[in-house]
Enzyme design. Structure first.
Site, short mmCIF file in Angstrom:
data_model
loop_
_atom_site.label_atom_id
_atom_site.label_comp_id
_atom_site.label_asym_id
_atom_site.label_seq_id
_atom_site.Cartn_x
_atom_site.Cartn_y
_atom_site.Cartn_z
N ASN A 175 0.85 -1.20 0.00
CA ASN A 175 0.00 0.00 0.00
C ASN A 175 0.89 1.24 0.00
OD1 ASN A 175 0.42 0.94 2.89
ND2 ASN A 175 -0.25 -1.17 3.21
N ARG A 176 0.26 2.38 -0.11
CA ARG A 176 1.01 3.63 -0.32
C ARG A 176 1.43 4.32 0.97
NH1 ARG A 176 0.55 4.93 -5.66
NH2 ARG A 176 -1.37 4.30 -6.71
#
Ligand code: CTP
Length: 398
Positions: free
Chosen positions: A204-205
């Site tokens: 994920n970011r």
């Protein structure tokens, strides 16, 4: 207090004269350190007369007093106003080619930079990257004000007013209660990576910046801090113990090990809710005509809910985060309240994301709920502002 006022070479240097007067009237000893270019705008005599201290720009002046080290070491607060694009670049790359940049490298106290430049320079990717680097190291960089610039142009780039700079800078040193002294806090940060094969993962970011801000501010408030860092892309603050983790399972082990001895555990990491059932031993190959692989996912352990249930140490406070956008089934607050009741944590920090807020940005908008879903705090601003609000709520509960 011993304050260093750095002045870089911009037309807004004249406003730093007013800032100097304000700081002196407030009873502080101020050592002015202009760059050579700054003296083109306001001369040495003005700085010396108003500060009552010698003014040097160069590391080769006052060599007998080792000024290039002494000035930074004595400082309890460093303010640079105006901070030009050039000064930001030199500070971000750690240069030390004059007394001001040498002082910035030596100083270990809070540092506030107040940028002023033309809008094009402020918005240039080089300056944007330099500001991000400095902020990731804990340097406080004010956003410039918008308005009339030197020529006929207007836009963001104006130096904020001297009283605003003074207030922001003094808040850095006075708003620091050591109210977490004697406590051990564990903070998880970053985003987990769940491997598909030796080179690929589901991730994920999350940059880890909120968790790192929590660790930094807890340390500043006197806590012993263990940061469990999953793939963070910002530096670990000085004085903070770090344990690295890659996957959700590794993060769970590391957090639980540290939590046995913790007064507070804050789960700021973005942990995968699902992972691939298996991870291939060797790289998954694309077979001609073989079609796309189908990934089978399995649910991961909810570390936060488990910590809230197990209570690894008596009296331990467990804090979770929730990123919510709100949708047709409920608002940000309603989703947060449902999650607060479901997770069983003592506090849940609900972060409104989307529309430029949250992930990878500097601005945040949070509401802090207790386990019943009642609002116990709110904050808006930088990740440090949010972090302090979280610790305020923790202190209020314990
Ligand atoms: N969390 C955790 N372990 C997981 C997943 C999440 O400990 N396997 C923690 C996170 O660190 C965070 C909180 O739980 O503190 C987030 O809750 P989560 O249910 O994952 O919410 P969201 O990610 O916001 O997603 P969703 O709304 O889809 O539930």
């Amino acid at each position: 207090m011993h304050i260093v006022l750095g002045v870089a070479g911009g037309i807004a240097a004249y406003k730093a004269v007013l800032l100097l007067r304000l700081l002196r009237e407030d009873g502080h000893a101020v050592r002015v350190v202009p760059t050579r270019a700054a003296l083109e705008f306001v001369g040495r005599a003005t700085w010396e007369a108003l500060s009552g201290q010698p003014v040097t720009t160069d590391v080769f002046e006052d060599v007998d007093q080792v000024a290039h080290v002494a000035v930074g070491k004595q400082a309890e607060l460093v303010i640079v106003a105006p901070a030009t694009a050039d000064l930001l670049a030199r500070a971000a790359t750690g240069q030390a080619d004059d007394l001001l940049t040498a002082t910035l490298l030596v100083a270990r106290c809070p540092v506030l930079l107040a940028p002023a430049m033309h809008t094009e320079m402020w918005e240039h990717p080089a300056t944007v990257a330099n500001v991000a680097t400095l902020r990731s190291r804990g340097v406080h960089v004010l956003d410039p004000a918008a308005g009339r610039l030197t020529g006929t142009d207007t836009g963001p780039g104006r130096l904020p007013e001297p009283d605003e700079i003074a207030a922001a800078a003094l808040a850095l040193v006075t708003d620091r209660p050591r109210d977490l002294a004697g406590r051990h806090v564990v903070v998880s940060a970053g985003g987990t990576r769940e491997p598909l094969d030796p080179v690929r993962f589901l991730g994920n970011r999350s940059s880890g910046r909120q968790g790192v801000a929590l660790a930094r501010t807890a340390h500043a408030r006197g806590a012993r801090v263990t940061l469990v860092a999953a793939n963070i892309d910002v530096p670990v603050p000085p004085g903070v113990d770090v344990v690295r983790a890659e996957t959700g399972a590794e993060l769970r082990d590391a957090v639980r090990a540290a939590a046995k001895d913790a007064d507070v555990v804050v789960m700021a990491a973005a942990v995968a809710d699902f992972r691939p059932r298996t991870s291939a031993e060797s790289k998954i190959k694309k077979e001609p005509g073989g079609g796309a692989p189908v990934l089978e996912l399995v649910e991961t352990v909810d570390i936060l809910a488990e910590l809230a249930h197990d209570r690894l140490r008596a009296g331990q406070l467990v804090v979770g985060f929730a990123a919510e956008t709100g949708d047709e089934t409920g608002s940000v607050l309603e989703h947060g309240q449902a999650k607060a009741r479901r997770k069983g944590a003592d506090l849940l920090v609900v972060n409104a994301v989307g529309g430029g807020r949250g992930f990878g940005t500097d601005a945040n908008d949070i509401t802090i709920l207790d386990g019943s879903g009642a609002v116990v705090g709110t904050a808006a601003g930088s990740k440090d502002v949010v972090a302090h609000a979280v610790w305020d709520a923790v202190v209020a509960r314990s």
